[in-house]
Motif scaffolding. Structure first.
Motif, short mmCIF file in Angstrom:
data_model
loop_
_atom_site.label_atom_id
_atom_site.label_comp_id
_atom_site.label_asym_id
_atom_site.label_seq_id
_atom_site.Cartn_x
_atom_site.Cartn_y
_atom_site.Cartn_z
N THR A 164 -19.09 -10.85 -42.21
CA THR A 164 -19.66 -12.06 -42.02
C THR A 164 -20.92 -12.43 -41.91
O THR A 164 -21.88 -13.27 -42.69
N ILE A 165 -21.66 -11.19 -41.50
CA ILE A 165 -23.04 -11.30 -41.11
C ILE A 165 -23.86 -10.88 -42.46
O ILE A 165 -24.72 -11.63 -42.85
N ARG A 166 -23.04 -10.02 -43.13
CA ARG A 166 -24.00 -9.44 -44.41
C ARG A 166 -23.90 -10.81 -45.51
O ARG A 166 -24.74 -10.88 -46.23
N SER A 167 -22.83 -11.53 -45.42
CA SER A 167 -22.62 -12.68 -46.47
C SER A 167 -23.51 -13.76 -46.04
O SER A 167 -23.47 -14.92 -46.95
N GLY A 168 -23.89 -14.08 -44.83
CA GLY A 168 -24.57 -15.34 -44.54
C GLY A 168 -26.13 -15.26 -44.65
O GLY A 168 -26.75 -14.28 -45.09
N ASP A 169 -26.84 -16.11 -44.17
CA ASP A 169 -28.23 -16.47 -44.11
C ASP A 169 -28.67 -15.57 -43.20
O ASP A 169 -28.43 -16.09 -41.97
N LEU A 193 -30.17 -17.65 -39.97
CA LEU A 193 -29.23 -18.64 -39.24
C LEU A 193 -28.29 -17.89 -38.41
O LEU A 193 -27.59 -16.68 -39.07
N GLU A 194 -28.04 -18.44 -37.29
CA GLU A 194 -26.80 -17.91 -36.68
C GLU A 194 -25.65 -18.07 -37.41
O GLU A 194 -25.18 -19.10 -37.82
N THR A 195 -24.52 -17.03 -37.05
CA THR A 195 -23.14 -17.23 -37.34
C THR A 195 -22.30 -16.57 -36.43
O THR A 195 -22.69 -16.17 -35.45
N GLY A 196 -21.02 -16.63 -36.49
CA GLY A 196 -20.07 -16.20 -35.63
C GLY A 196 -18.76 -16.64 -35.91
O GLY A 196 -18.30 -17.06 -37.12
N GLY A 250 -12.03 -15.22 -26.70
CA GLY A 250 -13.59 -15.34 -26.95
C GLY A 250 -14.10 -15.51 -27.94
O GLY A 250 -13.49 -16.11 -29.17
N GLU A 251 -15.59 -15.48 -28.28
CA GLU A 251 -16.32 -15.85 -29.29
C GLU A 251 -17.30 -14.69 -29.57
O GLU A 251 -17.64 -13.91 -28.65
N TRP A 252 -17.76 -14.65 -30.87
CA TRP A 252 -18.79 -13.76 -31.25
C TRP A 252 -19.82 -14.46 -31.99
O TRP A 252 -19.46 -15.58 -32.56
N HIS A 253 -21.10 -14.22 -31.79
CA HIS A 253 -22.21 -14.69 -32.60
C HIS A 253 -23.29 -14.22 -32.63
O HIS A 253 -23.72 -12.97 -31.90
N THR A 254 -24.32 -14.21 -33.88
CA THR A 254 -25.52 -13.58 -33.77
C THR A 254 -26.59 -14.38 -33.13
O THR A 254 -26.49 -15.54 -32.88
N HIS A 255 -27.80 -13.57 -32.79
CA HIS A 255 -29.07 -14.06 -32.28
C HIS A 255 -29.96 -13.63 -33.43
O HIS A 255 -29.95 -12.42 -33.80
N VAL A 256 -30.74 -14.50 -33.68
CA VAL A 256 -31.81 -14.13 -34.94
C VAL A 256 -32.95 -13.31 -34.28
O VAL A 256 -33.24 -12.47 -34.90
N ASP A 257 -33.61 -14.22 -33.54
CA ASP A 257 -34.96 -13.39 -33.10
C ASP A 257 -34.89 -13.35 -31.45
O ASP A 257 -36.09 -13.23 -31.00
N VAL A 258 -33.81 -13.29 -30.81
CA VAL A 258 -33.78 -13.11 -29.32
C VAL A 258 -32.72 -11.81 -29.26
O VAL A 258 -31.97 -11.56 -29.76
#
Length: 153
Positions: free
Chosen positions: A16-21, A24-27, A80-88
């Motif tokens: 999911t992370i590789r295929s996104g921008d 921007l956050e994803t999850g 639960g949930e998972w998501h990315t943080h871009v610069d934190v």
């Protein structure tokens, strides 16, 4: 405290992370045994998800579909949930904590434990941090359940 995460769930998040921008956050949602003792599956965001540099809103209809499919497949529950943080760093923001507390307060959801995986993607090697929010009486306790480097290649 360690949180076991199945290899297929890690690969799903990496894909999911590789295929996104990357700006921007994803999850997505996490699924496993109802006691939240381990993560078996990680769903993606869904086609109607909203992504921003400091927020992510999953596609609810997609997540509900995945929840039904995974429950039928192996009895997995939304845990639960998972998501990315871009610069934190990979720790819950105030918005994240508010969202988790809202889930825990919703009696229809029935959470006594909520898992949150946050992946900091701005590092040279992404870092995954696992967090567990548990109810103890009238209090919610947030604990870190480990960190690991995540291979996105």
């Amino acid at each position: 405290m360690k949180l076991p995460i199945h290899a297929a769930a890690l690969e799903s998040m990496a894909l999911t992370i590789r295929s996104g921008d990357p700006r921007l956050e994803t999850g997505g949602a996490l699924f496993g045994p109802s006691d939240g003792s381990k993560v078996l599956h990680a769903a993606g965001p869904g086609p109607k998800a909203e992504h921003g540099p400091y927020f992510f809103l999953r596609d609810l209809a997609f997540t509900q579909h995945e929840a039904g499919r995974l429950y039928q497949a192996d009895g997995s529950h939304w845990i639960g949930e998972w998501h990315t943080h871009v610069d934190v760093p990979p720790r819950p923001s105030d918005l994240d904590l508010h969202t988790y507390a809202k889930h825990m307060a919703d009696r229809d959801l029935g959470f006594d434990r909520f898992l949150a995986l946050i992946i900091a993607v701005s590092e040279s090697q992404p870092i995954l941090a696992a967090w567990i929010l548990e109810r103890h009486g009238n209090e919610l306790i947030l604990m870190q359940a480990g960190t690991q480097l995540l291979d996105l290649s």
